[in-house]
Motif scaffolding. Structure first.
Motif, PDB file in Angstrom:
ATOM      1  N   GLU A 298       0.832  -1.203   0.000  1.00  0.00           N
ATOM      2  CA  GLU A 298       0.000   0.000   0.000  1.00  0.00           C
ATOM      3  C   GLU A 298       0.867   1.253   0.000  1.00  0.00           C
TER       4      GLU A 298
ATOM      5  N   TYR B 296       0.580   4.249  -2.649  1.00  0.00           N
ATOM      6  CA  TYR B 296       0.278   5.628  -2.239  1.00  0.00           C
ATOM      7  C   TYR B 296       1.342   6.583  -2.776  1.00  0.00           C
TER       8      TYR B 296
ATOM      9  N   ILE C 114     -13.800   8.409  -5.021  1.00  0.00           N
ATOM     10  CA  ILE C 114     -13.165   7.224  -4.432  1.00  0.00           C
ATOM     11  C   ILE C 114     -14.174   6.541  -3.526  1.00  0.00           C
TER      12      ILE C 114
ATOM     13  N   SER D 202     -12.823   1.436   1.199  1.00  0.00           N
ATOM     14  CA  SER D 202     -12.422   0.065   0.877  1.00  0.00           C
ATOM     15  C   SER D 202     -12.959  -0.925   1.901  1.00  0.00           C
TER      16      SER D 202
ATOM     17  N   THR E 168      -8.274   2.734   1.424  1.00  0.00           N
ATOM     18  CA  THR E 168      -8.445   4.032   0.786  1.00  0.00           C
ATOM     19  C   THR E 168      -8.537   5.194   1.777  1.00  0.00           C
TER      20      THR E 168
ATOM     21  N   ILE F  25      -5.880   7.836   1.468  1.00  0.00           N
ATOM     22  CA  ILE F  25      -6.031   8.630   0.243  1.00  0.00           C
ATOM     23  C   ILE F  25      -7.100   9.705   0.456  1.00  0.00           C
TER      24      ILE F  25
END
Length: 179
Positions: A28, A32, A49, A52, A59, A62
């Motif tokens: 991850e 990222y 988005i 998750s 996510t 993010i």
């Protein structure tokens, strides 16, 4: 292989990776880093988005990074007839869990269906950008009219070229992997 078989295979691989938290977190972090360095991310004022699930790439970092950067963030909300609309969120947004087990914004008053950048989830991906989702067809329908840029964030475990894309499948513009 048919899509159903490939989807099952992909879910098994994601579940296996989820049981290797240190390995998953390292992958991850690489994804990222690549995302945040991309021209697509830097040029986007708004991001679409989803939250998750446990097995998917997390996510939340993010979403938090986008908000810190002053980008608008919109999350999908599902509607009847397999419709998907993106709802702008803020730190005060309240959520409920959809019948698919995904956190969605509780309110429905701030439609934002045209983010600059859409981060598209999926289970299995061809290196060419075609994807197999979770089987609901929501993103397939949404992507037919979406005109912004699309990215998928993909663990190498999700890559598989051993299936045939169908006529209605649309590839994402860019895959960002952990390699």
């Amino acid at each position: 292989m048919d899509k159903k078989t490939v989807r099952k295979f992909g879910i098994q691989r994601l579940d296996k990776l989820a049981h290797q938290p240190e390995n998953k977190q390292a992958k991850e972090a690489r994804i990222y880093q690549k995302l945040f360095a991309s021209d697509q991310w830097r040029g986007a004022n708004s991001i679409g988005i989803t939250f998750s699930t446990t097995a998917e790439l997390n996510t939340l970092p993010i979403i938090e990074a986008a908000m810190r950067a002053g980008k608008k963030v919109a999350l999908p909300k599902t509607y009847p007839k397999r419709q998907l609309h993106f709802i702008e969120i803020s730190e005060e947004t309240e959520y409920n869990v959809s019948k698919f087990g995904i956190k969605e914004p509780l309110h429905t008053d701030i439609f934002f269906d045209k983010p600059d950048l859409l981060i598209v989830p999926g289970v299995v991906f061809k290196p060419s950008g075609y994807r197999i989702g979770f089987g609901g067809g929501f993103y397939d329908r949404f992507l037919t009219t979406f005109k912004g840029q699309t990215i998928s964030l993909v663990f190498t475990e999700q890559l598989c070229d051993d299936w045939q894309a169908e006529a209605f499948d649309l590839p994402v513009d860019l895959l960002i992997t952990d390699e």
